[in-house]
Design a protein around this motif. Structure first.
Motif, short mmCIF file in Angstrom:
data_model
loop_
_atom_site.label_atom_id
_atom_site.label_comp_id
_atom_site.label_asym_id
_atom_site.label_seq_id
_atom_site.Cartn_x
_atom_site.Cartn_y
_atom_site.Cartn_z
N ARG A 125 -44.79 2.44 37.33
CA ARG A 125 -43.57 2.73 36.60
C ARG A 125 -43.22 1.61 35.63
O ARG A 125 -42.84 1.86 34.49
CB ARG A 125 -42.44 2.95 37.61
N ILE A 126 -43.34 0.35 36.05
CA ILE A 126 -42.98 -0.75 35.14
C ILE A 126 -44.02 -0.89 34.04
O ILE A 126 -43.69 -1.29 32.92
CB ILE A 126 -42.69 -2.07 35.88
N GLN A 127 -45.27 -0.53 34.32
CA GLN A 127 -46.28 -0.52 33.25
C GLN A 127 -45.94 0.54 32.21
O GLN A 127 -46.06 0.31 31.01
CB GLN A 127 -47.67 -0.28 33.84
N ASP B 144 -42.02 7.16 31.57
CA ASP B 144 -41.85 7.03 33.01
C ASP B 144 -42.77 7.99 33.77
O ASP B 144 -42.49 9.18 33.85
CB ASP B 144 -40.39 7.28 33.39
N PRO B 145 -43.86 7.47 34.36
CA PRO B 145 -44.80 8.36 35.04
C PRO B 145 -44.27 8.88 36.38
O PRO B 145 -44.86 9.79 36.96
CB PRO B 145 -46.02 7.45 35.28
N PHE B 146 -43.18 8.34 36.86
CA PHE B 146 -42.61 8.74 38.14
C PHE B 146 -41.72 9.97 38.02
O PHE B 146 -41.72 10.84 38.88
CB PHE B 146 -41.80 7.57 38.72
N VAL B 147 -40.97 10.05 36.94
CA VAL B 147 -39.94 11.07 36.78
C VAL B 147 -40.51 12.36 36.18
O VAL B 147 -41.15 12.33 35.13
CB VAL B 147 -38.79 10.54 35.90
N ARG B 148 -40.25 13.47 36.85
CA ARG B 148 -40.60 14.78 36.31
C ARG B 148 -39.38 15.52 35.80
O ARG B 148 -39.47 16.37 34.94
CB ARG B 148 -41.30 15.63 37.38
N GLU B 149 -38.22 15.17 36.36
CA GLU B 149 -36.96 15.77 35.91
C GLU B 149 -35.87 14.76 36.22
O GLU B 149 -35.83 14.18 37.30
CB GLU B 149 -36.70 17.08 36.67
N GLN B 150 -34.97 14.55 35.27
CA GLN B 150 -33.86 13.63 35.50
C GLN B 150 -32.71 13.98 34.57
O GLN B 150 -32.92 14.25 33.39
CB GLN B 150 -34.29 12.19 35.28
N TYR B 151 -31.51 13.95 35.13
CA TYR B 151 -30.32 14.18 34.30
C TYR B 151 -29.09 13.59 34.98
O TYR B 151 -29.06 13.41 36.20
CB TYR B 151 -30.13 15.68 34.00
N LEU B 152 -28.10 13.32 34.15
CA LEU B 152 -26.81 12.85 34.65
C LEU B 152 -26.05 14.05 35.19
O LEU B 152 -26.17 15.17 34.67
CB LEU B 152 -26.01 12.19 33.54
N MET B 153 -25.26 13.82 36.22
CA MET B 153 -24.53 14.91 36.87
C MET B 153 -23.04 14.86 36.55
O MET B 153 -22.56 13.90 35.95
CB MET B 153 -24.75 14.82 38.39
N ASP B 154 -22.35 15.90 36.97
CA ASP B 154 -20.89 15.98 36.89
C ASP B 154 -20.37 15.87 35.47
O ASP B 154 -19.27 15.36 35.24
CB ASP B 154 -20.24 14.90 37.78
N GLY B 155 -21.17 16.30 34.49
CA GLY B 155 -20.73 16.30 33.11
C GLY B 155 -20.74 14.94 32.44
O GLY B 155 -20.23 14.80 31.32
N ALA B 156 -21.33 13.93 33.07
CA ALA B 156 -21.39 12.59 32.47
C ALA B 156 -22.23 12.63 31.20
O ALA B 156 -23.29 13.26 31.15
CB ALA B 156 -21.96 11.58 33.44
N ALA B 157 -21.74 11.96 30.17
CA ALA B 157 -22.45 11.91 28.89
C ALA B 157 -23.42 10.73 28.80
O ALA B 157 -24.36 10.76 28.04
CB ALA B 157 -21.44 11.82 27.74
N ARG B 158 -23.15 9.69 29.59
CA ARG B 158 -24.02 8.51 29.57
C ARG B 158 -23.92 7.78 30.92
O ARG B 158 -22.95 7.95 31.65
CB ARG B 158 -23.70 7.59 28.41
N PRO B 159 -24.93 6.97 31.22
CA PRO B 159 -24.92 6.23 32.49
C PRO B 159 -23.74 5.26 32.55
O PRO B 159 -23.24 4.79 31.53
CB PRO B 159 -26.23 5.44 32.46
#
Length: 157
Positions: A140-142, A32-47
């Motif tokens: 991003r889709i590429q 993903d060339p768009f994302v520099r940092e990403q994480y789930l919040m509030d203690g979520a283990a998966r989307p």
């Protein structure tokens, strides 16, 4: 309300295509060339529906979004909860369907909708937003399509 969209046919079935789209760090950063940092919040283990995600873009802008739909392997939708000041509203949706006439392949379609603020600036801001987001969603889709062929991603789903 402006909408931008991009599609790609990827050489994996819809369940795998969906799973690639939902990867997080460090796999996400491979494709993903768009994302520099990403994480789930509030203690979520998966989307999942109701889960919030923090994302910082390559532009340095940050957004907190929430999954409003999560239906593997066919679709996912998110809305901005908090983000850059110039977005009054931002949402994204991703659809995954078997590619016509290509067994084992998936047609992945990504769509963003947004509304800029302030309202009086929309006649100028919306066309700029369309141009910038169209460029980003296509890159991003590429990258996503490359991720669907990357053994390091596929072997770690």
């Amino acid at each position: 309300m402006p909408v931008v969209e991009a599609s790609a046919v990827v050489p994996v079935p819809p369940d795998v295509a969906f799973a690639v789209s939902q990867t997080m760090a460090p796999l996400r950063y491979r494709w993903d060339p768009f994302v520099r940092e990403q994480y789930l919040m509030d203690g979520a283990a998966r989307p999942g529906k109701g889960v919030r995600t923090f994302t910082r873009s390559r532009h340095g802008l940050a957004m907190v979004s929430e999954y409003v739909s999560f239906a593997p392997p066919t679709n996912v939708g998110m809305k901005m909860v908090r983000g850059p000041w110039f977005f009054e509203m931002f949402a994204g949706g991703w659809r995954f369907t078997p590619a016509p006439d290509q067994p084992g392949h998936t047609l992945a379609t990504w769509r963003y909708s947004f509304r800029c603020r302030p309202a009086w600036l929309r006649p100028l801001a919306d066309p700029i937003g369309i141009r910038l987001l169209t460029k980003d969603i296509h890159k991003r889709i590429q990258g996503y399509a490359r991720g669907c062929t990357d053994p390091a991603v596929l072997n770690n789903l």
